[in-house]
Scaffold this motif. Structure first.
Motif, PDB file in Angstrom:
ATOM      1  N   LEU A 146       0.857  -1.178   0.000  1.00  0.00           N
ATOM      2  CA  LEU A 146       0.000   0.000   0.000  1.00  0.00           C
ATOM      3  C   LEU A 146       0.892   1.227   0.000  1.00  0.00           C
ATOM      4  CD1 LEU A 146      -2.718   1.507   0.379  1.00  0.00           C
ATOM      5  CD2 LEU A 146      -2.395   1.209   2.845  1.00  0.00           C
ATOM      6  N   ILE A 147       0.750   2.060  -1.026  1.00  0.00           N
ATOM      7  CA  ILE A 147       1.466   3.335  -1.092  1.00  0.00           C
ATOM      8  C   ILE A 147       0.454   4.433  -0.781  1.00  0.00           C
ATOM      9  CG2 ILE A 147       2.805   4.913  -2.526  1.00  0.00           C
ATOM     10  CD1 ILE A 147       3.821   2.463  -4.064  1.00  0.00           C
ATOM     11  N   THR A 148       0.775   5.242   0.214  1.00  0.00           N
ATOM     12  CA  THR A 148      -0.120   6.303   0.675  1.00  0.00           C
ATOM     13  C   THR A 148       0.534   7.651   0.424  1.00  0.00           C
ATOM     14  OG1 THR A 148      -0.932   4.834   2.403  1.00  0.00           O
ATOM     15  CG2 THR A 148      -1.405   7.171   2.657  1.00  0.00           C
ATOM     16  N   CYS A 149      -0.236   8.568  -0.144  1.00  0.00           N
ATOM     17  CA  CYS A 149       0.270   9.914  -0.455  1.00  0.00           C
ATOM     18  C   CYS A 149      -0.632  10.962   0.186  1.00  0.00           C
ATOM     19  CB  CYS A 149       0.258  10.170  -1.961  1.00  0.00           C
ATOM     20  SG  CYS A 149       1.012   8.902  -2.975  1.00  0.00           S
ATOM     21  N   ILE A 202       5.747   7.101  -8.487  1.00  0.00           N
ATOM     22  CA  ILE A 202       4.738   7.925  -7.823  1.00  0.00           C
ATOM     23  C   ILE A 202       5.352   9.215  -7.284  1.00  0.00           C
ATOM     24  CG2 ILE A 202       3.265   7.998  -5.755  1.00  0.00           C
ATOM     25  CD1 ILE A 202       2.668   4.958  -6.428  1.00  0.00           C
ATOM     26  N   CYS A 203       6.528   9.124  -6.699  1.00  0.00           N
ATOM     27  CA  CYS A 203       7.205  10.328  -6.198  1.00  0.00           C
ATOM     28  C   CYS A 203       7.472  11.312  -7.332  1.00  0.00           C
ATOM     29  CB  CYS A 203       8.504   9.963  -5.504  1.00  0.00           C
ATOM     30  SG  CYS A 203       8.272   9.189  -3.897  1.00  0.00           S
ATOM     31  N   GLU A 204       7.901  10.785  -8.480  1.00  0.00           N
ATOM     32  CA  GLU A 204       8.186  11.641  -9.624  1.00  0.00           C
ATOM     33  C   GLU A 204       6.907  12.252 -10.199  1.00  0.00           C
ATOM     34  OE1 GLU A 204       9.362  10.782 -14.147  1.00  0.00           O
ATOM     35  OE2 GLU A 204      10.896  10.129 -12.709  1.00  0.00           O
ATOM     36  N   LYS A 205       5.900  11.446 -10.433  1.00  0.00           N
ATOM     37  CA  LYS A 205       4.656  11.926 -11.065  1.00  0.00           C
ATOM     38  C   LYS A 205       3.873  12.880 -10.166  1.00  0.00           C
ATOM     39  CE  LYS A 205       4.784   9.872 -15.046  1.00  0.00           C
ATOM     40  NZ  LYS A 205       4.705  10.557 -16.324  1.00  0.00           N
ATOM     41  N   SER A 206       3.973  12.688  -8.843  1.00  0.00           N
ATOM     42  CA  SER A 206       3.217  13.558  -7.939  1.00  0.00           C
ATOM     43  C   SER A 206       4.013  14.791  -7.519  1.00  0.00           C
ATOM     44  CB  SER A 206       2.774  12.770  -6.698  1.00  0.00           C
ATOM     45  OG  SER A 206       3.889  12.278  -6.004  1.00  0.00           O
ATOM     46  N   VAL A 231       4.908  10.728   0.790  1.00  0.00           N
ATOM     47  CA  VAL A 231       4.579   9.397   0.300  1.00  0.00           C
ATOM     48  C   VAL A 231       5.163   8.386   1.265  1.00  0.00           C
ATOM     49  CG1 VAL A 231       4.823   7.751  -1.602  1.00  0.00           C
ATOM     50  CG2 VAL A 231       4.654  10.168  -2.107  1.00  0.00           C
ATOM     51  N   SER A 232       4.391   7.340   1.562  1.00  0.00           N
ATOM     52  CA  SER A 232       4.894   6.245   2.391  1.00  0.00           C
ATOM     53  C   SER A 232       4.420   4.927   1.814  1.00  0.00           C
ATOM     54  CB  SER A 232       4.424   6.403   3.846  1.00  0.00           C
ATOM     55  OG  SER A 232       3.020   6.286   3.918  1.00  0.00           O
ATOM     56  N   MET A 233       5.113   3.840   2.201  1.00  0.00           N
ATOM     57  CA  MET A 233       4.753   2.526   1.681  1.00  0.00           C
ATOM     58  C   MET A 233       4.808   1.513   2.814  1.00  0.00           C
ATOM     59  SD  MET A 233       6.346   0.359  -1.505  1.00  0.00           S
ATOM     60  CE  MET A 233       8.037   0.466  -0.975  1.00  0.00           C
TER      61      MET A 233
END
Length: 124
Positions: free
Chosen positions: A18-21, A87-91, A101-103
């Motif tokens: 689960l990746i949470t942003c 996800i870090c790059e796109k967001s 962001v956390s995972m």
């Protein structure tokens, strides 16, 4: 357990992360989810509006909070580290007040896939 369950599990279940942003409410959540679907085939994601406050070292003023997006994405464990970077790059996490962001491992998930031929959401 029955052999039917084991067959189902072998064919349909996989280890996931689960990746949470927490993102600013500037449309980046929708861009991220669109990119995940179109470029990576990730369909299990949601975005919820919430209120919160970004904290930075240079900030001395406390605000009443602002509108943010809470995004949750389920990804296959085998691709989790690569997708975390994606996800870090796109967001645009690296920008000022870009969010976080956390995972981790989810508590529980259910296999899910969109029906084939499902059209993409149109921009307003």
């Amino acid at each position: 357990m029955s052999s039917d369950f084991h067959t189902f599990a072998k064919d349909h279940l996989q280890d996931v992360r689960l990746i949470t942003c927490i993102l600013p409410d500037d449309g980046v959540d929708r861009e991220l989810m669109r990119s995940l679907r179109e470029e990576e085939g990730i369909e299990v994601a949601d975005s919820t509006g919430c209120r919160g406050q970004f904290v930075s070292k240079s900030s001395t003023k406390i605000s009443n909070g602002s509108s943010m997006k809470f995004v949750q994405i389920i990804v296959p464990e085998t691709q989790a580290h690569r997708l975390f970077k994606f996800i870090c790059e796109k967001s645009k996490i690296g920008r000022p007040n870009g969010g976080s962001v956390s995972m981790g491992k989810p508590i529980c998930t259910t296999p899910y896939a969109l029906p084939t031929n499902m059209p993409n959401e149109k921009n307003n």
